[in-house]
Design a protein around this motif. Structure first.
Motif, PDB file in Angstrom:
ATOM      1  N   GLY A   1      71.730  48.411  52.914  1.00 50.96           N
ATOM      2  CA  GLY A   1      72.692  48.619  53.934  1.00 50.96           C
ATOM      3  C   GLY A   1      73.987  47.826  53.372  1.00 50.96           C
ATOM      4  O   GLY A   1      75.096  48.084  53.642  1.00 50.96           O
ATOM      5  N   LYS A   2      73.878  46.642  52.628  1.00 52.09           N
ATOM      6  CA  LYS A   2      75.025  45.862  52.229  1.00 52.09           C
ATOM      7  C   LYS A   2      75.740  46.816  51.384  1.00 52.09           C
ATOM      8  O   LYS A   2      76.910  46.817  51.284  1.00 52.09           O
ATOM      9  N   CYS A   3      75.263  47.520  50.324  1.00 52.90           N
ATOM     10  CA  CYS A   3      75.648  48.262  49.442  1.00 52.90           C
ATOM     11  C   CYS A   3      76.712  49.396  50.064  1.00 52.90           C
ATOM     12  O   CYS A   3      77.863  49.800  49.848  1.00 52.90           O
ATOM     13  N   GLU A   4      76.020  50.266  51.144  1.00 54.14           N
ATOM     14  CA  GLU A   4      76.526  51.084  51.964  1.00 54.14           C
ATOM     15  C   GLU A   4      77.712  50.954  52.531  1.00 54.14           C
ATOM     16  O   GLU A   4      78.663  51.354  52.549  1.00 54.14           O
ATOM     17  N   ALA A   5      77.476  49.564  53.371  1.00 52.37           N
ATOM     18  CA  ALA A   5      78.559  49.188  54.164  1.00 52.37           C
ATOM     19  C   ALA A   5      79.732  48.840  53.382  1.00 52.37           C
ATOM     20  O   ALA A   5      80.898  49.162  53.906  1.00 52.37           O
ATOM     21  N   SER A   6      79.280  48.180  52.196  1.00 54.21           N
ATOM     22  CA  SER A   6      80.725  47.754  51.259  1.00 54.21           C
ATOM     23  C   SER A   6      81.318  49.178  50.742  1.00 54.21           C
ATOM     24  O   SER A   6      82.528  49.075  50.802  1.00 54.21           O
ATOM     25  N   PHE A   7      80.577  50.306  50.241  1.00 52.09           N
ATOM     26  CA  PHE A   7      81.132  51.552  49.923  1.00 52.09           C
ATOM     27  C   PHE A   7      82.058  52.104  51.083  1.00 52.09           C
ATOM     28  O   PHE A   7      83.162  52.703  50.857  1.00 52.09           O
ATOM     29  N   LEU A   8      81.224  52.077  52.303  1.00 58.35           N
ATOM     30  CA  LEU A   8      82.279  52.739  53.417  1.00 58.35           C
ATOM     31  C   LEU A   8      83.525  52.214  53.866  1.00 58.35           C
ATOM     32  O   LEU A   8      84.542  52.572  54.324  1.00 58.35           O
ATOM     33  N   MET A   9      83.513  50.565  53.446  1.00 59.95           N
ATOM     34  CA  MET A   9      84.642  49.784  53.660  1.00 59.95           C
ATOM     35  C   MET A   9      85.698  50.027  52.502  1.00 59.95           C
ATOM     36  O   MET A   9      86.602  49.358  52.583  1.00 59.95           O
ATOM     37  N   LYS A  10      85.241  51.024  51.595  1.00 63.77           N
ATOM     38  CA  LYS A  10      86.174  51.182  50.529  1.00 63.77           C
ATOM     39  C   LYS A  10      86.472  49.932  49.718  1.00 63.77           C
ATOM     40  O   LYS A  10      87.636  49.774  49.102  1.00 63.77           O
ATOM     41  N   LYS A  11      85.293  48.974  49.425  1.00 70.83           N
ATOM     42  CA  LYS A  11      85.545  47.805  48.757  1.00 70.83           C
ATOM     43  C   LYS A  11      85.204  48.352  47.252  1.00 70.83           C
ATOM     44  O   LYS A  11      84.607  49.149  46.737  1.00 70.83           O
ATOM     45  N   ASN A  12      85.970  47.624  46.327  1.00 68.94           N
ATOM     46  CA  ASN A  12      85.922  47.697  44.900  1.00 68.94           C
ATOM     47  C   ASN A  12      84.776  47.137  44.182  1.00 68.94           C
ATOM     48  O   ASN A  12      84.686  45.858  44.180  1.00 68.94           O
ATOM     49  N   PRO A  13      83.790  47.872  43.871  1.00 74.71           N
ATOM     50  CA  PRO A  13      82.965  47.322  43.177  1.00 74.71           C
ATOM     51  C   PRO A  13      83.060  46.376  42.148  1.00 74.71           C
ATOM     52  O   PRO A  13      82.435  45.217  41.390  1.00 74.71           O
ATOM     53  N   ARG A  14      84.348  46.507  41.241  1.00 75.61           N
ATOM     54  CA  ARG A  14      84.749  45.611  40.175  1.00 75.61           C
ATOM     55  C   ARG A  14      85.192  44.469  40.510  1.00 75.61           C
ATOM     56  O   ARG A  14      85.466  43.569  39.881  1.00 75.61           O
ATOM     57  N   ARG A  15      85.624  44.282  42.026  1.00 75.04           N
ATOM     58  CA  ARG A  15      85.972  42.738  42.394  1.00 75.04           C
ATOM     59  C   ARG A  15      84.830  42.113  43.217  1.00 75.04           C
ATOM     60  O   ARG A  15      85.255  41.211  43.918  1.00 75.04           O
ATOM     61  N   THR A  16      83.571  42.851  43.427  1.00 73.20           N
ATOM     62  CA  THR A  16      82.620  42.229  43.985  1.00 73.20           C
ATOM     63  C   THR A  16      81.610  41.692  43.016  1.00 73.20           C
ATOM     64  O   THR A  16      81.384  42.201  42.400  1.00 73.20           O
ATOM     65  N   ASN A  17      81.465  40.196  43.433  1.00 77.65           N
ATOM     66  CA  ASN A  17      80.890  39.292  42.311  1.00 77.65           C
ATOM     67  C   ASN A  17      79.700  39.724  42.146  1.00 77.65           C
ATOM     68  O   ASN A  17      79.134  39.381  40.851  1.00 77.65           O
ATOM     69  N   TRP A  18      78.814  40.120  42.751  1.00 80.35           N
ATOM     70  CA  TRP A  18      77.369  40.376  42.658  1.00 80.35           C
ATOM     71  C   TRP A  18      76.888  41.698  42.179  1.00 80.35           C
ATOM     72  O   TRP A  18      75.755  42.005  41.671  1.00 80.35           O
ATOM     73  N   THR A  19      77.821  42.781  41.868  1.00 78.67           N
ATOM     74  CA  THR A  19      77.764  43.891  41.227  1.00 78.67           C
ATOM     75  C   THR A  19      77.559  43.970  39.831  1.00 78.67           C
ATOM     76  O   THR A  19      78.103  42.920  39.066  1.00 78.67           O
ATOM     77  N   VAL A  20      76.939  44.962  39.302  1.00 73.04           N
ATOM     78  CA  VAL A  20      76.682  44.935  37.752  1.00 73.04           C
ATOM     79  C   VAL A  20      78.236  44.975  36.903  1.00 73.04           C
ATOM     80  O   VAL A  20      78.161  44.669  36.117  1.00 73.04           O
ATOM     81  N   ILE A  21      78.878  46.111  37.640  1.00 77.18           N
ATOM     82  CA  ILE A  21      80.232  46.342  37.148  1.00 77.18           C
ATOM     83  C   ILE A  21      80.965  45.251  36.896  1.00 77.18           C
ATOM     84  O   ILE A  21      81.475  44.818  35.910  1.00 77.18           O
ATOM     85  N   TYR A  22      80.845  44.339  38.043  1.00 75.23           N
ATOM     86  CA  TYR A  22      81.853  42.990  37.784  1.00 75.23           C
ATOM     87  C   TYR A  22      81.245  42.165  36.763  1.00 75.23           C
ATOM     88  O   TYR A  22      82.017  41.410  36.025  1.00 75.23           O
ATOM     89  N   ARG A  23      79.859  42.135  36.823  1.00 75.65           N
ATOM     90  CA  ARG A  23      79.219  41.358  35.818  1.00 75.65           C
ATOM     91  C   ARG A  23      79.759  41.729  34.270  1.00 75.65           C
ATOM     92  O   ARG A  23      79.709  40.886  33.349  1.00 75.65           O
TER      93      ARG A  23
END
Length: 157
Positions: free
Chosen positions: A34-56
């Motif tokens: 749900g955390k990933c889904e909520a972030s996606f629906l809020m149009k958060k950028n995964p490149r700026r979210t610290n815990w994502t694989v893309i950011y790392r």
């Protein structure tokens, strides 16, 4: 066993886990939780979210390269001749003993002092020649002797 990847976080989704979201335009997205889904629906950028694989990946966190640190190159000492002096002359000057170097320095200083004395003596002799027959310089106002501005003579009525 088929695993899918979370669209937002990039983590693996094992069978029986995750959510599938289908948009009105018939595009489907799979999310780990749900955390990933909520972030996606809020149009958060995964490149700026610290815990994502893309950011790392972007910020090089926990990669194998970091464990095996790159060897830094050692700077190699290399002597080159300076303009006006070859390598042989530089090496010869470096190998001269300090006593000899001190003696050379003293000789050079003595020579410079002698030249200075000769110059001053020549100046003195020139000054003596420039004086009038009386032997002393004309007395008077310093400014007049130097060539400064003179006061106008007083006029009587």
């Amino acid at each position: 066993m088929k695993t899918e990847l979370c669209v937002f976080s990039g983590y693996k989704i094992h069978p029986g886990h995750g959510k599938k979201y289908v948009r009105v335009d018939m595009r489907s997205f799979t999310f780990l939780n749900g955390k990933c889904e909520a972030s996606f629906l809020m149009k958060k950028n995964p490149r700026r979210t610290n815990w994502t694989v893309i950011y790392r990946k972007i910020h090089r966190k926990g990669s194998a390269e970091e464990i095996a640190k790159r060897k830094s190159r050692r700077t190699k000492k290399f002597q080159r001749p300076v303009v006006g002096a070859s390598l042989e002359t530089i090496r010869a000057k470096r190998n001269v003993k300090p006593e000899v170097r001190a003696a050379e320095r003293q000789a050079a200083l003595r020579e410079a002092k002698e030249k200075k004395k000769e110059k001053q003596a020549a100046k003195k002799a020139e000054k003596v020649k420039a004086l009038p027959a009386g032997g002393k310089a004309p007395r008077g106002n310093k400014a007049q002797n130097i060539g400064g501005k003179q006061k106008p003579a007083a006029k009587s009525r």
